[in-house]
Write a protein that holds these residues in place. Structure first.
Motif, PDB file in Angstrom:
ATOM      1  N   UNK A 135       0.833  -1.209   0.000  1.00  0.00           N
ATOM      2  CA  UNK A 135       0.000   0.000   0.000  1.00  0.00           C
ATOM      3  C   UNK A 135       0.865   1.254   0.000  1.00  0.00           C
ATOM      4  N   UNK A 136       1.926   1.255   0.800  1.00  0.00           N
ATOM      5  CA  UNK A 136       2.804   2.420   0.878  1.00  0.00           C
ATOM      6  C   UNK A 136       3.537   2.647  -0.441  1.00  0.00           C
ATOM      7  N   UNK A 137       3.942   1.574  -1.097  1.00  0.00           N
ATOM      8  CA  UNK A 137       4.647   1.708  -2.381  1.00  0.00           C
ATOM      9  C   UNK A 137       3.723   2.298  -3.446  1.00  0.00           C
ATOM     10  N   UNK A 138       2.464   1.842  -3.460  1.00  0.00           N
ATOM     11  CA  UNK A 138       1.506   2.409  -4.415  1.00  0.00           C
ATOM     12  C   UNK A 138       1.267   3.883  -4.145  1.00  0.00           C
ATOM     13  N   UNK A 139       1.075   4.229  -2.846  1.00  0.00           N
ATOM     14  CA  UNK A 139       0.842   5.625  -2.484  1.00  0.00           C
ATOM     15  C   UNK A 139       2.064   6.501  -2.761  1.00  0.00           C
ATOM     16  N   UNK A 140       3.248   5.921  -2.687  1.00  0.00           N
ATOM     17  CA  UNK A 140       4.481   6.688  -2.896  1.00  0.00           C
ATOM     18  C   UNK A 140       4.862   6.815  -4.365  1.00  0.00           C
ATOM     19  N   UNK A 150      15.157   7.375  -9.402  1.00  0.00           N
ATOM     20  CA  UNK A 150      14.110   7.712  -8.451  1.00  0.00           C
ATOM     21  C   UNK A 150      13.854   6.609  -7.449  1.00  0.00           C
ATOM     22  N   UNK A 151      14.447   5.446  -7.648  1.00  0.00           N
ATOM     23  CA  UNK A 151      14.195   4.306  -6.765  1.00  0.00           C
ATOM     24  C   UNK A 151      14.587   4.609  -5.313  1.00  0.00           C
ATOM     25  N   UNK A 152      15.772   5.161  -5.035  1.00  0.00           N
ATOM     26  CA  UNK A 152      16.110   5.461  -3.633  1.00  0.00           C
ATOM     27  C   UNK A 152      15.124   6.418  -2.970  1.00  0.00           C
ATOM     28  N   UNK A 153      14.668   7.422  -3.696  1.00  0.00           N
ATOM     29  CA  UNK A 153      13.727   8.377  -3.116  1.00  0.00           C
ATOM     30  C   UNK A 153      12.403   7.701  -2.757  1.00  0.00           C
ATOM     31  N   UNK A 154      11.877   6.865  -3.673  1.00  0.00           N
ATOM     32  CA  UNK A 154      10.628   6.168  -3.403  1.00  0.00           C
ATOM     33  C   UNK A 154      10.823   5.151  -2.284  1.00  0.00           C
ATOM     34  N   UNK A 155      11.971   4.501  -2.236  1.00  0.00           N
ATOM     35  CA  UNK A 155      12.264   3.572  -1.136  1.00  0.00           C
ATOM     36  C   UNK A 155      12.229   4.302   0.203  1.00  0.00           C
ATOM     37  N   UNK A 157      10.527   7.010   0.889  1.00  0.00           N
ATOM     38  CA  UNK A 157       9.134   7.347   1.187  1.00  0.00           C
ATOM     39  C   UNK A 157       8.373   6.146   1.743  1.00  0.00           C
ATOM     40  N   UNK A 158       8.614   4.978   1.173  1.00  0.00           N
ATOM     41  CA  UNK A 158       7.934   3.774   1.649  1.00  0.00           C
ATOM     42  C   UNK A 158       8.354   3.456   3.080  1.00  0.00           C
ATOM     43  N   UNK A 159       9.643   3.550   3.351  1.00  0.00           N
ATOM     44  CA  UNK A 159      10.123   3.286   4.712  1.00  0.00           C
ATOM     45  C   UNK A 159       9.516   4.278   5.704  1.00  0.00           C
ATOM     46  N   UNK A 160       9.403   5.526   5.300  1.00  0.00           N
ATOM     47  CA  UNK A 160       8.784   6.514   6.186  1.00  0.00           C
ATOM     48  C   UNK A 160       7.322   6.182   6.427  1.00  0.00           C
ATOM     49  N   UNK A 203      12.175  -1.441  -7.174  1.00  0.00           N
ATOM     50  CA  UNK A 203      12.866  -1.665  -8.444  1.00  0.00           C
ATOM     51  C   UNK A 203      12.036  -2.567  -9.362  1.00  0.00           C
ATOM     52  N   UNK A 204      11.412  -3.595  -8.761  1.00  0.00           N
ATOM     53  CA  UNK A 204      10.598  -4.499  -9.555  1.00  0.00           C
ATOM     54  C   UNK A 204       9.383  -3.774 -10.142  1.00  0.00           C
ATOM     55  N   UNK A 205       8.777  -2.897  -9.358  1.00  0.00           N
ATOM     56  CA  UNK A 205       7.647  -2.111  -9.864  1.00  0.00           C
ATOM     57  C   UNK A 205       8.084  -1.200 -11.009  1.00  0.00           C
TER      58      UNK A 205
END
Length: 464
Positions: A135-140, A150-155, A157-160, A203-205
Motif C-alpha cells: 500500500x505504501x509503495x503504491x501511495x508513494x 528515483x528508486x532510492x527516493x521512493x524507497x 518514502x515507503x520506509x517513512x 525496483x521491480x515495480x
C-alpha cells in the motif's frame, strides 16, 4: 484478486498491449473460473483473453512472469493454503526473500517497544508488513517511476510510511541501555533487511510498469517530428502510430450520442405519450441528438514536391478508410484516380506500393487533377460531405482550375486543405495556395502526425 489483476493489466498496457475494458472483464471471469492456484493454467487463460496478436504474446508472457514472480504468487508457502484463501494470499503481494526476515533468534529479547514497526519486526509479523509495504509503495508512486534514479527516493518514502522514523527514534533511545543491546542489534538487522526488501520491490515495480517508457518517449517524439525528417528506420513504428491515430479519430466522430432527459422537450411526442392521462404529463419525451457519420472525400497529392510526405499521408488515408465508413479516396500528380476499391481489396503495403508506382513522383498539375475530380466525384458531393485536400498547391505555373474547387466548396458541407509546407512557403515560387484558400473552410499547415490528430480531430467532429 480484482486489485492484483487490475494492476497486472495496467502493467500490460504500459508494456504496449492494447487491452479494452471488455477484455479486462473477460480476464477477471477467466481468473474466477480457473482459480489462481495453478500458475500455468492462469497464464494460459489470461493470455487467451488479453492478447490479440502473435507479437503481443511474448510481451504478455514476460510481463506475467515478472509481475507474479515479484509478488511471489505461486511459492510453496501460498500453495499450502486452501483455494478459497488463495485470493487473500494474492492480495498480500508477498515479496521474494521474505523467508530471510522470518528467522528469529532462539532467545527473543523481551523489551517493551512503542513503535508499531518495531513490534512487527520483533514478532515477525510479515503478513502485516507486506500489506503495508504494498500500500505504501503504491501511495508513494512506485508504479509511476520514470527513471531508475528515483528508486532510492521512493524507497525512502515507503520506509517513512511504514514508520521508520519512529523506529529510528526508538533505536536511539534503546541504545543507551546495556540491557537492550540485543534488541537493538536484532532490530537494526531486520530493519536493514526490510529496507533492502522495499528497495527490491520498488525496483521491480519500476521494471514492470516503466519498461516501455523509452518506446513511449520515442513515439511521442515521432508524433512531433516533421514528416519530411523521418528516416526509413522509423517507418514501421510510424505506421503503427498512424493506425492508432486514424482509429482514434474514427471512433471519436462516428460515435452516436443521445441526449436523454435533458435538452429540449419534444412537445409532440410528450402529448402523444400522455394522451391516455387526460392531458396530465406523466411521461416527458426529450429531443434526441445524434452525431451522424459524415461522408468524407480525401484527395491526396503524391507528386514529386511532396514525395517525402506522401507515404505517410497515404498511410493515414488507408487507415482512415479502413476504420471509417463512407470514405472515398483519390490520389493524383496530374491525372487523378480513385483508389477506394484498391485500398479495400489490397493490404496496406501492396496498396501503397501500387499507388506510389502508378501515380507518385510526377510533376503536379492541380488544374488537370481537378478536371478529373469534376468528372469522377463532383456530382456525389452534397451538404453532408467533407472534402479534405492533402497537398502543397504547387502547380508548376499551370492553370489551377479554381472554378472547379469553388464548386466543390459550394456543394460540400466543409472543405479542409492541409498543406505540408509551412505558411511562410505559401505563394512562393509556383505555389498558388492563396487562390484556393478563399474556397476552403479551413487551411492549415500539417506536417506531423500530431498536426493530423489535432486538425482532423477538431474539424471532423460534427454535431447537427
Amino acid at each position: 484478486m480484482q486489485k492484483v489483476l487490475g494492476d497486472f493489466i495496467h502493467a500490460l498496457r504500459h508494456a504496449g498491449l492494447p487491452i479494452s475494458s471488455a477484455e479486462t472483464l473477460d480476464a477477471l471471469k477467466a481468473a474466477q473460473l480457473v482459480g489462481i492456484d495453478n500458475a500455468p493454467l492462469l497464464k494460459h487463460s489470461l493470455g487467451m483473453t488479453l492478447t490479440k496478436r502473435l507479437e503481443h504474446r511474448l510481451t504478455y508472457e514476460q510481463t506475467f512472469d515478472q509481475y507474479f514472480t515479484s509478488h511471489n504468487q505461486f511459492k510453496e508457502g501460498y500453495q499450502e493454503a486452501p483455494l478459497q484463501n488463495a485470493t487473500e494470499g494474492l492480495e498480500k503481494h508477498a515479496q521474494t526473500e521474505v523467508d530471510s526476515l522470518k528467522q528469529a533468534p532462539l532467545n527473543k529479547p523481551e523489551t517493551n517497544l512503542n513503535s508499531p514497526l518495531a513490534q512487527q519486526l520483533m514478532n515477525n509479523d510479515m503478513s502485516a508488513i507486506q500489506v503495508m509495504m504494498t500500500s505504501a509503495a503504491t501511495a508513494s508512486g512506485a508504479q509511476d517511476i520514470s527513471f531508475i534514479t528515483q528508486v532510492p527516493m521512493v524507497t525512502y518514502r515507503v520506509m517513512q510510511a511504514l514508520g521508520d522514523t519512529e523506529l529510528q527514534q526508538e533505536l536511539v533511545a534503546l541504545a543507551n541501555s546495556d540491557e537492550s543491546s540485543a534488541t537493538v542489534q536484532l532490530l537494526r538487522q531486520r530493519r536493514s533487511q526490510l529496507q533492502q526488501q522495499v528497495r527490491d520491490y520498488v525496483e521491480q515495480q519500476y521494471l514492470i510498469f516503466n519498461q516501455n517508457e523509452p518506446n513511449k518517449l520515442r513515439e511521442s517524439n515521432l508524433q512531433k517530428v516533421n514528416l519530411t525528417s523521418i528516416d526509413h528506420r522509423n517507418y514501421k513504428l510510424m505506421g503503427e502510430l498512424v493506425r492508432k491515430a486514424a482509429k482514434r479519430l474514427a471512433s471519436m466522430h462516428s460515435r452516436r450520442r443521445r441526449i436523454t432527459k435533458r435538452g429540449l422537450l419534444d412537445v409532440r411526442r410528450t402529448i402523444a405519450a400522455n394522451a391516455a392521462y387526460d392531458g396530465f404529463l406523466f411521461h416527458t419525451k426529450w429531443k434526441s441528438t445524434r452525431v451522424d457519420r459524415p461522408k468524407v472525400m480525401v484527395v491526396c497529392d503524391v507528386s514529386g514536391s511532396v514525395s517525402e510526405v506522401a507515404r505517410f499521408l497515404l498511410l493515414f488515408l488507408y487507415c482512415l478508410q479502413d476504420v471509417l465508413p463512407k470514405v472515398r479516396s483519390f490520389v493524383f500528380s496530374s491525372d487523378m484516380a480513385e483508389v477506394t476499391q484498391l485500398f479495400e481489396q489490397r493490404d496496406m503495403d501492396q496498396a501503397l506500393a501500387e499507388v506510389m508506382q502508378k501515380w507518385a513522383n510526377l510533376p503536379s498539375d492541380y488544374g488537370k487533377a481537378l478536371t478529373d475530380f469534376e468528372q469522377i466525384a463532383l456530382a456525389d458531393i452534397d451538404n453532408r460531405t467533407t472534402v479534405i485536400m492533402l497537398g502543397d498547391a504547387r502547380n508548376n505555373n499551370e492553370d489551377g482550375n479554381i472554378s472547379v474547387w469553388e464548386e466543390v466548396y459550394r456543394r460540400s458541407q466543409r472543405v479542409i486543405w492541409l498543406n505540408p509546407e509551412g505558411e511562410f512557403s505559401w505563394d512562393s515560387a509556383d505555389s498558388i495556395m492563396s487562390k484556393y484558400a478563399p474556397f476552403c473552410s479551413h487551411v492549415e499547415t500539417c506536417n506531423s502526425l500530431q498536426d493530423l490528430n489535432r486538425i482532423l480531430g477538431s474539424v471532423l467532429k460534427r454535431a447537427n
